[in-house]
Scaffold this active site. Sequence first.
Site, short mmCIF file in Angstrom:
data_model
loop_
_atom_site.label_atom_id
_atom_site.label_comp_id
_atom_site.label_asym_id
_atom_site.label_seq_id
_atom_site.Cartn_x
_atom_site.Cartn_y
_atom_site.Cartn_z
N LYS A 40 -17.51 6.23 -3.78
CA LYS A 40 -17.82 5.73 -5.12
C LYS A 40 -17.38 4.26 -5.27
O LYS A 40 -16.55 3.78 -4.49
CB LYS A 40 -17.15 6.62 -6.17
N ARG A 137 -10.15 16.99 -16.77
CA ARG A 137 -11.01 15.83 -16.76
C ARG A 137 -12.44 16.35 -16.75
O ARG A 137 -13.00 16.57 -17.82
CB ARG A 137 -10.68 14.93 -15.56
N TYR A 259 1.25 -21.82 -16.55
CA TYR A 259 1.21 -21.63 -18.00
C TYR A 259 2.54 -21.13 -18.53
O TYR A 259 3.20 -20.30 -17.90
CB TYR A 259 0.12 -20.62 -18.37
N MET A 318 -6.61 -17.77 -13.81
CA MET A 318 -7.93 -17.20 -13.49
C MET A 318 -8.34 -17.47 -12.05
O MET A 318 -8.84 -16.59 -11.35
CB MET A 318 -9.00 -17.73 -14.45
C1 LIG Z 1 -12.15 9.74 -6.13
C2 LIG Z 1 -12.23 11.18 -5.83
C3 LIG Z 1 -11.83 11.68 -4.58
C4 LIG Z 1 -11.15 10.82 -3.55
O1 LIG Z 1 -9.81 10.62 -3.94
P1 LIG Z 1 -8.78 9.77 -3.06
O2 LIG Z 1 -7.51 9.91 -3.81
O3 LIG Z 1 -9.29 8.38 -3.04
O4 LIG Z 1 -8.75 10.38 -1.71
C5 LIG Z 1 -12.04 13.02 -4.31
N1 LIG Z 1 -12.59 13.84 -5.25
C6 LIG Z 1 -12.96 13.40 -6.46
C7 LIG Z 1 -13.54 14.37 -7.45
C8 LIG Z 1 -12.78 12.07 -6.80
O5 LIG Z 1 -13.13 11.65 -8.03
#
Ligand SMILES: *Cc1c(COP(=O)(O)O)cnc(C)c1O
Length: 378
Positions: A40, A137, A259, A318
């Site tokens: 992802k 979730r 800054y 930045m």
């Molecule tokens: C992001 C994610 C993973 C991978 O998690 P890591 O901690 O990066 O290994 C696995 N399963 C789901 C549902 C996720 O959202």
Amino acid sequence: MDDIFSAASNRLIIDLAALADNWRKMAQLSGSARTAAVLKADAYGIGFEPVAETLYAAGARDFFVATVEEGVELRPYTPEGRIFVLAGMWPGNEKQFFNNDLVPVINSEEQLAFFMAALSERGEYPCALHVDTGMNRLGLTVDEALALANDPARPASFSPVLAMSHLACADDQAHPLNRRQLDAFRAVADAFEGVEMSLANSAGVHLGPDYHFDLTRPGIAVYGGEAVNDVPNPMKPVVTAEARILQIRSVKSGQTGSYGGSARFSRDSRVAVVAIGYADGYHRSVSGGGVTLRQAHISGAFGFLHGQKVPHLGRVTMDLSLFDVTDLPENLVRAGDYIELFGENIAIDDVARAGGTIGYEMLTSLGRRYDRAYVPAD
Ligand SMILES: *Cc1c(COP(=O)(O)O)cnc(C)c1O
């Protein structure tokens, strides 16, 4: 390498051999379970194409992305692979799934009803079921999942290829929620006999064989990040980020810099002004000083230059950052040199900790101002 980067200001060196080794290591730790890869967010900021091609060549055939758009983008690089879309399907995007051979993850009763309706038009199509075992979730509740498994009215065309859940606390191996989620997931596994099961992310793989089921889903560990708290990270760094020094300044004791006068000089100093800032994902919270919201760490991040760690000074801005190079031999450091921000010599998770965040966030916020060089896997 220097040729590719002669005109670059910031550069990322991405070691695809380390990436492949890390995936193989997770596959080995996964024992008899198959090992997927989570890609992802553009493969955690590293890039779909090089990551997918490398892991596919290493043997990965199951991939997870967050959104259907990511699945469409990933499809060409994983010709025979299965791509699971974690956000699932909703009205209007079903064609993108069907046309690109993407597997929706069903996360709720609403998504289930919509998927069933889509099936009645299209006929059989694979899906995965997400069951929430304690993270609150996404996912069907355990009761909803058990009711679905035992529902005699379930159409024959509905045939999930995977049931999954996600661990909330696997980075803390002693956390009691791990065991509770495992027990809940086992009840789901019993009800969905014959369906492949998947529970473990990177940290979950480290919890041991009880947590592996049929398919593991590592992400961060494959990219070299820390998965488990308080345990030395066994993975190889994949991403090295370097930025160019634009100027070396001499500063007198008693002066201030950046800054808010946030860099305070208590000795005559030499300061490297570096072309890196929060717009490059070098978060303001890693500043050497002057960031009021940070409490856990007194000092900020370090860079690495000519074999030494050098502290960040004052606030990250930045596009620019200051590093203290007073302790390096005067003639050694020059404008045009590269300073490592994280990678081979500075763990990405140490920089993340200095900023009150995690390696995941550092990687996914790298931004577009780096030139990238991919070191091939073989
Ligand atoms: C992001 C994610 C993973 C991978 O998690 P890591 O901690 O990066 O290994 C696995 N399963 C789901 C549902 C996720 O959202």
